[in-house]
Design a protein around this motif. Structure first.
Motif, PDB file in Angstrom:
ATOM      1  N   ASN A 203       0.927  -1.363  -0.367  1.00  0.00           N
ATOM      2  CA  ASN A 203       0.261  -0.131  -0.035  1.00  0.00           C
ATOM      3  C   ASN A 203       1.615   1.413  -0.281  1.00  0.00           C
ATOM      4  N   TYR A 204      -0.063   2.728  -0.342  1.00  0.00           N
ATOM      5  CA  TYR A 204       1.161   3.465  -0.351  1.00  0.00           C
ATOM      6  C   TYR A 204       0.635   4.472   0.746  1.00  0.00           C
ATOM      7  N   TYR A 205       2.027   4.750   1.636  1.00  0.00           N
ATOM      8  CA  TYR A 205       1.187   6.447   2.658  1.00  0.00           C
ATOM      9  C   TYR A 205       1.943   7.831   2.522  1.00  0.00           C
ATOM     10  N   LEU A 206       1.336   8.375   3.039  1.00  0.00           N
ATOM     11  CA  LEU A 206       1.555   9.416   3.875  1.00  0.00           C
ATOM     12  C   LEU A 206       1.451  10.113   4.855  1.00  0.00           C
ATOM     13  N   ILE A 207       2.574  11.367   5.317  1.00  0.00           N
ATOM     14  CA  ILE A 207       2.373  11.341   6.981  1.00  0.00           C
ATOM     15  C   ILE A 207       1.275  12.932   7.342  1.00  0.00           C
ATOM     16  N   ALA A 208       0.971  13.350   8.064  1.00  0.00           N
ATOM     17  CA  ALA A 208      -0.588  14.300   7.438  1.00  0.00           C
ATOM     18  C   ALA A 208       0.717  15.541   8.072  1.00  0.00           C
ATOM     19  N   ARG A 209       0.423  16.612   7.914  1.00  0.00           N
ATOM     20  CA  ARG A 209       1.460  17.661   8.589  1.00  0.00           C
ATOM     21  C   ARG A 209       0.518  18.611   9.244  1.00  0.00           C
ATOM     22  N   SER A 210       0.673  19.781   9.871  1.00  0.00           N
ATOM     23  CA  SER A 210       0.149  20.500  10.188  1.00  0.00           C
ATOM     24  C   SER A 210      -0.786  20.997   9.208  1.00  0.00           C
ATOM     25  N   GLY A 211      -2.721  21.578   9.376  1.00  0.00           N
ATOM     26  CA  GLY A 211      -3.703  22.137   8.726  1.00  0.00           C
ATOM     27  C   GLY A 211      -4.141  20.859   7.402  1.00  0.00           C
ATOM     28  N   ASP A 212      -3.212  19.732   7.207  1.00  0.00           N
ATOM     29  CA  ASP A 212      -3.826  19.062   6.145  1.00  0.00           C
ATOM     30  C   ASP A 212      -5.177  18.678   6.480  1.00  0.00           C
ATOM     31  N   THR A 213      -6.192  17.792   5.596  1.00  0.00           N
ATOM     32  CA  THR A 213      -6.971  17.788   5.519  1.00  0.00           C
ATOM     33  C   THR A 213      -7.745  16.763   4.715  1.00  0.00           C
ATOM     34  N   PHE A 214      -8.297  15.733   4.679  1.00  0.00           N
ATOM     35  CA  PHE A 214      -8.882  14.816   3.430  1.00  0.00           C
ATOM     36  C   PHE A 214      -8.774  15.113   2.324  1.00  0.00           C
ATOM     37  N   GLU A 215      -9.100  16.354   2.262  1.00  0.00           N
ATOM     38  CA  GLU A 215      -9.682  17.208   0.754  1.00  0.00           C
ATOM     39  C   GLU A 215      -8.080  17.847   0.821  1.00  0.00           C
TER      40      GLU A 215
END
Length: 307
Positions: A203-215
């Motif tokens: 699978n593929y993944y990333l690490i969320a940053r401050s201010g990220d949303t699913f959108e």
């Protein structure tokens, strides 16, 4: 040589001091992240334009400071190509003269494409295309001999980068990861703003940053944000916290095979959900593997099967 100065950003004076010092030559995590992000574009370009992927990556690394130069950050220009014969967007930067005009692109992919076209259409580089695709040393020396850059160490710097980061492995690639290619290709997001994508458990993944949303992540990746939320077993309106893992495809039912017989021991602050995210396992499957009900509360020190 004069024509080249009008067209390509030369490195004679070490345009980026950090680029030149880094290339002298220690392994650098930022450089590796750049490679991971753009290797599939470089391979795709190699398949179409017959330029070694190792050379493309090494030039991109060297000339853009691993994507951190102002030209790369603000203009998606990874190869320092100037405005000669260019009708598109422009960005200005001091080089051989003050406030020189450089091409500005809507994506890193356009910069890579323009670089490939520039080499393939330039008569001075024609002999390079007679070399074997695996002859990165010949390409590096040929680029320098043809006047691509005035830095007397240009060829050796490219070769050092290729050998240190084993970029030559991509010159024999049979194909490329189309998901990674499409992610980097063009979704109207500055290349500097792209989240590095990693691969684990098929699978593929990333690490969320401050201010990220699913959108916002969905817009960057080019995938419906509703689908991304569903893949992560969340509501599409949920807030993301910095450091969260965000999976980009449906999670697996089990951890990878090398976790067979191994247990995950619960640590303070972990939940069944956070553990399922860590290993890319569907939450329902993690409960089922361990014979637990969804209302069960795990305790620090509990051992959980992962497959």
């Amino acid at each position: 040589m004069k024509d080249m100065k009008k067209t390509v950003l030369t490195i004679a004076g070490c345009f980026l001091v950090t680029v030149c010092s880094t290339a002298q030559m220690r392994w650098n995590q930022r450089y590796q992240q750049y490679i991971d992000q753009y290797k599939d574009i470089a391979i795709e370009q190699m398949k179409r334009w017959k330029i070694p992927a190792s050379i493309t990556l090494a030039q991109g690394l060297f000339e853009s400071g691993a994507g951190q130069s102002r030209l790369a950050v603000q203009g998606n220009n990874h190869f320092g190509i100037k405005c000669n014969g260019w009708d598109g967007r422009k960005i200005y930067e001091d080089d051989d003269a003050n406030n020189e005009c450089f091409r500005s692109y809507s994506s890193a992919f356009q910069s890579y494409e323009d670089h490939s076209r520039f080499l393939a259409s330039g008569k001075r580089y024609a002999s390079l295309f007679d070399l074997e695709i695996t002859d990165y040393k010949g390409w590096a020396k040929g680029l320098k001999a043809a006047g691509y850059a005035t830095n007397p160490q240009y060829a050796s710097k490219l070769i050092e980068l290729i050998q240190l980061y084993k970029l030559y492995q991509y010159d024999t690639a049979k194909g490329y990861d189309k998901f990674m290619f499409e992610h980097t290709k063009d979704h109207g997001v500055s290349s500097a703003a792209l989240h590095p994508i990693k691969i684990f458990n098929k699978n593929y993944y990333l690490i969320a940053r401050s201010g990220d949303t699913f959108e916002s992540i969905g817009q960057e990746i080019g995938i419906s944000y509703k689908k991304i939320a569903k893949y992560n077993e969340r509501d599409k309106r949920d807030q993301l916290e910095e450091g969260e893992i965000v999976w980009l495809k449906k999670k697996q039912k089990k951890a990878p095979k090398d976790y067979k017989g191994r247990l995950h021991y619960v640590r303070a602050g972990e939940s069944m959900y956070s553990i399922s995210q860590k290993y890319g396992i569907r939450l329902k499957s993690l409960y089922k593997m361990n014979g637990l009900n969804p209302d069960h509360t795990i305790q620090v020190g509990d051992g959980l099967r992962l497959r």
